[in-house]
Design an enzyme around this catalytic site. Structure first.
Site, PDB file in Angstrom:
ATOM      1  N   THR B  26      53.125  41.087  75.659  1.00 44.68           N
ATOM      2  CA  THR B  26      53.830  40.453  76.762  1.00 44.68           C
ATOM      3  C   THR B  26      53.904  41.410  77.938  1.00 44.68           C
ATOM      4  O   THR B  26      53.797  42.628  77.765  1.00 44.68           O
ATOM      5  CB  THR B  26      55.225  39.942  76.326  1.00 44.68           C
ATOM      6  OG1 THR B  26      55.662  38.957  77.249  1.00 44.68           O
ATOM      7  CG2 THR B  26      56.244  41.057  76.244  1.00 44.68           C
ATOM      8  N   CYS B  31      62.031  41.309  83.758  1.00 43.34           N
ATOM      9  CA  CYS B  31      62.394  40.672  82.494  1.00 43.34           C
ATOM     10  C   CYS B  31      62.611  41.740  81.425  1.00 43.34           C
ATOM     11  O   CYS B  31      62.154  42.865  81.569  1.00 43.34           O
ATOM     12  CB  CYS B  31      61.279  39.756  82.009  1.00 43.34           C
ATOM     13  SG  CYS B  31      60.919  38.406  83.113  1.00 43.34           S
ATOM     14  N   HIS B  48      61.668  37.228  75.402  1.00 43.09           N
ATOM     15  CA  HIS B  48      61.248  37.669  76.740  1.00 43.09           C
ATOM     16  C   HIS B  48      62.089  36.876  77.733  1.00 43.09           C
ATOM     17  O   HIS B  48      61.745  35.752  78.067  1.00 43.09           O
ATOM     18  CB  HIS B  48      59.752  37.376  76.926  1.00 43.09           C
ATOM     19  CG  HIS B  48      59.221  37.747  78.281  1.00 43.09           C
ATOM     20  ND1 HIS B  48      57.916  38.115  78.475  1.00 43.09           N
ATOM     21  CD2 HIS B  48      59.794  37.803  79.509  1.00 43.09           C
ATOM     22  CE1 HIS B  48      57.712  38.373  79.759  1.00 43.09           C
ATOM     23  NE2 HIS B  48      58.848  38.183  80.402  1.00 43.09           N
TER      24      HIS B  48
END
Lengths: 303, 163
Positions: B26, B31, B48
């Protein structure tokens, strides 16, 4: 005097800076508190809407099923000679089942979004035929209200005058179904719905304009909240659970797009959706600019 | 051996958990991802999230930290994990967007919610790499709990203006 000592002026300046800092953080705190208060109110609302949902769901699942059962029983008892009578009954069954299916789709989609399991599947999608198929599917509903649905797709040379745009077809289909369904539901009888679509600067734009009763101004900002319905009376003609637009918004968010609503009461609503072309790194997980994103070279840190 | 694990690309606002070994990739800006790993059962899950708190708007999805963390822990416990066997690793929360007009340090607040919630749950953060003015790409091995991380400099975002 040692150099460590501050002059009065320096001291004043320092104090001033600190004062300013504490004022800024105080302002931020006030702002955050305001947000918190709002969130609390929303949570309370959400809780009561949730229990409302449970009482609604009984109505909205049980009633259609009851009519489907009743109608199919009626068809079964029709003699072979007047088989023609079955057709209108079958149509009613279809429309009840259609609504159920659509509501269940929204419920499942919302559940998937809330559990974080929505997967994006980017493909080259023929937007023109996708939107046309949605309009077709809702054709029987728009016919009932004698609505005219006009759809126009503007192509551009950039896309070789084709209707292809890379996006998630299933998501876009549910987005369009919800928007079209809402437009039909809130349109005045025998009015027009205008749908326009096209790609501009790597972004897909879709606009839908209806000539319906519009959305009250104070309701506009809550329209994407879950279980939120324009009309909360249980047996209102406004069927559904108030999930459609929250799913729509969540899907558009996931696709990185935007949705804008403008509405005037008793005149109609205009909805504009824009969805950007996915960056290459998103669909397959890697940036195109090579090694920077790969792991099997130096410069990794391991945790 | 990890080379033939299936790779899962984790999108923002999504979560991933599987008892089967996976490599989860990811990319994080402001984030934050919380990787949870069960030391006994040798599996893990990852979220996430983009914002710290769900404010009642839209769906209660794991786009929001308080929901994403709670749901991830829930999922692990439902699979049969015990809380005392869970360890956490936290990544992200950078300031990748120019912060002059930032909404009160989203990155920082995203990190904070992870720290606070994991502490409340009694789950230890054994490793983390957070904040800073850059993005990160991470790879989480759900079988070993190992995380590989690569810093992504903000070259694209700031040095090149739009043509």
């Amino acid at each position: 005097m040692s150099k460590l000592q501050l002059t009065d002026q320096e001291l004043l300046n320092e104090l001033k800076i600190r004062m300013e800092n504490s004022i800024t953080s105080l302002n931020q705190l006030t702002e955050l508190n305001k947000e918190l208060k709002l969130a609390n109110v929303k949570l309370n609302e959400s809780e009561s809407l949730k229990s409302h949902f449970l009482s609604n769901i009984t109505n909205e699942l049980v009633n259609p099923f009851a009519s489907i059962l009743g109608l199919s029983k009626a068809i079964m008892s029709i003699g072979a000679s007047d088989f023609e009578k079955a057709k209108p009954l079958a149509q009613l069954i279809y429309s009840e089942a259609f609504n159920l299916d659509f509501q269940l789709r929204n419920i499942f989609a919302a559940a998937k979004v809330e559990s974080g399991q929505t997967m994006i599947d980017i493909n080259n999608v023929d937007i023109n035929s996708l939107i046309n198929s949605v309009i077709d599917v809702y054709g029987y509903k728009s016919k009932q209200k004698k609505l005219t649905v006009n759809f126009n797709y503007t192509t551009s040379e950039e896309y070789c005058n084709q209707f292809i745009f890379p996006t998630d077809a299933e998501m876009l289909k549910l987005i369009m179904s919800n928007i079209v369904n809402n437009s039909i539901k809130f349109s005045s009888a025998a009015s027009n719905i205008e749908i326009n679509a096209g790609v501009l600067d790597n972004e897909l734009f879709i606009s839908i304009r209806d000539q319906g009763k519009g959305i009250p101004h104070d309701h506009l900002e809550r329209i994407f909240d879950r279980f939120e319905k324009g009309n909360k009376e249980i047996n209102s003609v406004n069927e559904g659970y108030g999930l459609g637009l929250s799913v729509t918004k969540a899907y558009i968010d996931i696709l990185g797009g935007r949705i804008e609503l403008t509405s005037e009461e008793n005149k109609g609503t205009l909805i504009i959706i824009s969805i950007p072309k996915p960056t290459e790194q998103v669909p397959d997980g890697f940036a195109s600019d090579g090694n920077e994103f790969l792991f099997n070279d130096v410069g990794n840190q391991t945790f | 051996m990890a080379d033939n694990f299936p790779i899962h690309y984790l999108y923002p606002a999504a979560m991933f958990f599987s008892a089967e070994p996976h490599l989860v990739h990811t990319i994080l800006g402001s984030c934050v991802s919380v990787c949870l790993y069960d030391k006994e059962r040798k599996y893990g899950g990852i979220n996430h999230y983009m914002l710290p708190f769900w404010n009642g708007q839209g769906l209660a999805s794991p786009k929001y930290g308080n929901i994403a963390i709670e749901k991830l822990i829930d999922q692990m416990l439902r699979k049969g994990s015990r809380k005392e066997n869970l360890i956490a690793k936290v990544f992200g929360g950078g300031e990748v967007i120019d912060t002059s007009s930032n909404l009160f340090n989203i990155g920082k607040r995203n990190i904070e919610i992870a720290e606070v919630m994991l502490k409340e749950e009694g789950i230890k953060i054994v490793a983390s790499d957070t904040a800073g003015k850059f993005g990160r790409k991470i790879q989480f091995n759900t079988q070993t709990g190992a995380v590989l991380m690569k810093i992504i400099q903000r070259t694209v975002a700031t040095n090149t203006t739009k043509e």
